[in-house]
Design a protein around this motif. Structure first.
Motif, PDB file in Angstrom:
ATOM      1  N   GLN A   1       0.772  -1.266  -0.181  1.00 23.84           N
ATOM      2  CA  GLN A   1      -0.065  -0.065  -0.090  1.00 23.84           C
ATOM      3  C   GLN A   1       0.767   1.350  -0.058  1.00 23.84           C
TER       4      GLN A   1
ATOM      5  N   THR B   1      -3.107   3.851  -5.130  1.00 30.18           N
ATOM      6  CA  THR B   1      -3.797   3.209  -3.801  1.00 30.18           C
ATOM      7  C   THR B   1      -3.962   1.700  -4.270  1.00 30.18           C
TER       8      THR B   1
ATOM      9  N   PRO C   1      -6.243  -0.854  -3.095  1.00 30.81           N
ATOM     10  CA  PRO C   1      -7.476  -0.532  -2.193  1.00 30.81           C
ATOM     11  C   PRO C   1      -7.627  -1.913  -1.674  1.00 30.81           C
TER      12      PRO C   1
ATOM     13  N   ALA D   1     -12.937  -2.849   1.419  1.00 29.43           N
ATOM     14  CA  ALA D   1     -13.281  -2.161   0.451  1.00 29.43           C
ATOM     15  C   ALA D   1     -13.746  -3.061  -0.633  1.00 29.43           C
TER      16      ALA D   1
ATOM     17  N   TYR E   1     -13.903  -2.286  -4.805  1.00 26.87           N
ATOM     18  CA  TYR E   1     -12.942  -2.701  -5.561  1.00 26.87           C
ATOM     19  C   TYR E   1     -12.706  -4.139  -5.825  1.00 26.87           C
TER      20      TYR E   1
ATOM     21  N   GLY F   1      -6.206   7.243  -5.999  1.00 26.67           N
ATOM     22  CA  GLY F   1      -6.718   7.655  -4.796  1.00 26.67           C
ATOM     23  C   GLY F   1      -8.090   8.651  -4.808  1.00 26.67           C
TER      24      GLY F   1
ATOM     25  N   ALA G   1     -17.198   3.030  -0.890  1.00 26.46           N
ATOM     26  CA  ALA G   1     -15.967   2.102  -0.700  1.00 26.46           C
ATOM     27  C   ALA G   1     -16.249   1.233   0.403  1.00 26.46           C
TER      28      ALA G   1
END
Length: 470
Positions: A121, A130, A132, A155, A159, A218, A251
């Motif tokens: 990350q 990012t 995620p 998330a 994602y 991001g 998210a």
């Protein structure tokens, strides 16, 4: 039959590899977080390259020695320990922790399997992007373990899980060959998706040594709030309202049962809670917003519409980073409080979203027909994943209810299965749930899985006993 990784095998293997690669396994390589299983004894291998991994696997194949791949050791279904059978070789890739490359214009990075999720990350963030995939254990969990268990996290709603964030893997097969699947391609229709097969296989079909990971831009801003809701049905209606009004910007959408908040009061009173009272149900929501949208305005608009529809009764909205962290601290400390209380039975389940509201009262009735247990429900309701945990009544201890644990789990899992859900949402099968897979698994799927295992690992050396019960 497998053979133990004994002194003769250790000496022969050590002679093939750089000094310090092979050693007896220390205690920290032999256990798992909840203390429910331990590998009695094992040999430890800590290679530095994929070529060394291949050498180790070839030696184990020739000697018929079992291999237990180990990442950060944070798994919760006994996939990283082997309590029974001949002493295995524990294969730790902690020394293979490099970022082999990062391509910001492609939104991709290649990370070695021993890299921690937090380090991956950080590498993405340094490039203005990012990764995620977020887990409570991300400081210890490693990329290889995260992929081998197809981990989920907070998330997934926006994602996807680990498999959705992986374009390909490098892996060592059971005969010691190296599968070179690290192409940085989003389209590659050239036969079977072997990388997709290895992700989620829990080290039973091959040892993942590196992976191509998808990165994302991001958000320009985050809008974070905790909202009190009448119940799970209203929580899901709120999710629909949020997604409609923000173009799918949610998210994270975490459902939190009131019992979890009361557990915090009981054993972790230092945790500052957002509401003066303890609502029976609340939601922790985080939106990733594009440029031009102000978090406070977006949250205020959502709250006004949701209140008019009877979906919310109160809210605390984060105006600063510190306030955001305080809201997340409530969600992230609930599992710690659970451990201090001591669960009789814990369940990682998923359900079709439209079945969640009907499932919860039915499950409560089934569990309390066994005993008047306390039930703590929380989880990633936006993707249907609930952590359904059952605890002794106040003043009683878990030890007095061990005989009821199996009946509780059977009641919960039977109902999940009846309602079209899964008994394993994000933690995997490991050894803990191998019997559940036989009980609830589709027979055609199980037959295909066994055929694949036999074809790719005919000696049965890769994580023996995990996923598929002997």
């Amino acid at each position: 039959m497998l053979n133990p990784a004994d002194a003769d095998f250790a000496a022969g293997l050590a002679a093939l590899l750089p000094e310090g690669t092979i050693a007896p396994a220390a205690a920290r390589y032999l256990d798992e977080p909840r203390g429910r299983g331990v590998t009695p004894a094992a040999l430890l291998a800590r290679p530095r390259s994929v070529e060394e991994v291949a050498q180790i696997v070839r030696a184990c194949a020739a000697a018929r020695v079992g291999i237990v791949p180990r990442g950060g050791g944070t798994g919760l279904v006994l996939g990283q320990v082997m309590p029974e059978g001949p002493a295995p070789l524990i294969l730790s890739l902690e020394r293979m922790a490099a970022c082999r490359g990062l391509w910001p214009e492609e939104g991709l990075m290649i990370a070695e399997a021993g890299m921690t999720l937090a380090a991956a990350q950080a590498a993405a963030e340094a490039a203005g992007l990012t990764l995620p995939l977020s887990l409570a254990s991300e400081g210890s969990a490693q990329v290889g373990g995260v992929l081998s268990t197809n981990a989920g996290g907070t998330a997934v709603l926006r994602y996807g899980n680990a498999r959705a964030l992986c374009l390909g893997v490098e892996a060592v097969t059971a005969d010691g060959e190296v599968y070179k699947g690290l192409k940085r391609l989003r389209k590659d229709n050239t036969g079977y998706d072997l990388s997709g097969l290895l992700v989620g296989s829990e080290g039973t079909l091959g040892v993942i040594t590196a992976a191509v990971l998808r990165l994302h831009p991001g958000p320009a801003a985050r809008a974070t709030a905790m909202l009190a809701v009448p119940g799970p049905a209203e929580a899901l209606s709120l999710l629909g309202l949020v997604q409609d009004r923000t173009g799918g910007a949610a998210a994270t959408f975490e459902l939190i049962g009131g019992q979890g908040l009361r557990f915090l009061d009981e054993v972790m009173p230092e945790v500052r809670q957002p509401f003066a009272g303890r609502p029976d149900w609340s939601v922790l929501m985080e939106l990733g917003l594009p440029p031009g949208l102000e978090p406070e305005a977006v949250l205020a608009e959502i709250y006004e519409a949701a209140e008019a529809d009877g979906l919310v009764s109160d809210a605390v909205m984060a105006a600063t980073g510190a306030q955001r962290e305080a809201l997340w601290a409530v969600r992230e400390t609930i599992p710690q409080a659970n451990r201090r209380i001591g669960a009789v039975a814990s369940h990682d389940i998923s359900l079709p979203l439209s079945e969640i509201a009907a499932f919860l009262p039915r499950a409560e009735a089934a569990v309390r027909a066994i005993y008047p247990f306390r039930i703590n429900v929380f989880g990633h309701v936006g993707d249907g994943n609930l952590h359904y945990n059952v605890f002794p009544p106040a003043g009683e201890r878990r030890a007095g209810h061990e005989a009821r644990a199996e009946a509780v789990t059977r009641a919960v899992h039977d109902l999940v299965h009846e309602m079209g859900g899964s008994f394993s949402a994000e933690h995997g099968i490991g050894r803990l749930k191998a019997g559940e897979l036989v009980r609830y698994g589709d027979p055609a799927k199980l037959a295909a899985m066994r055929a694949i295992k036999q074809a790719l690992d005919p000696r049965g050396i890769l994580n023996p006993g995990a996923v598929l019960a002997p």
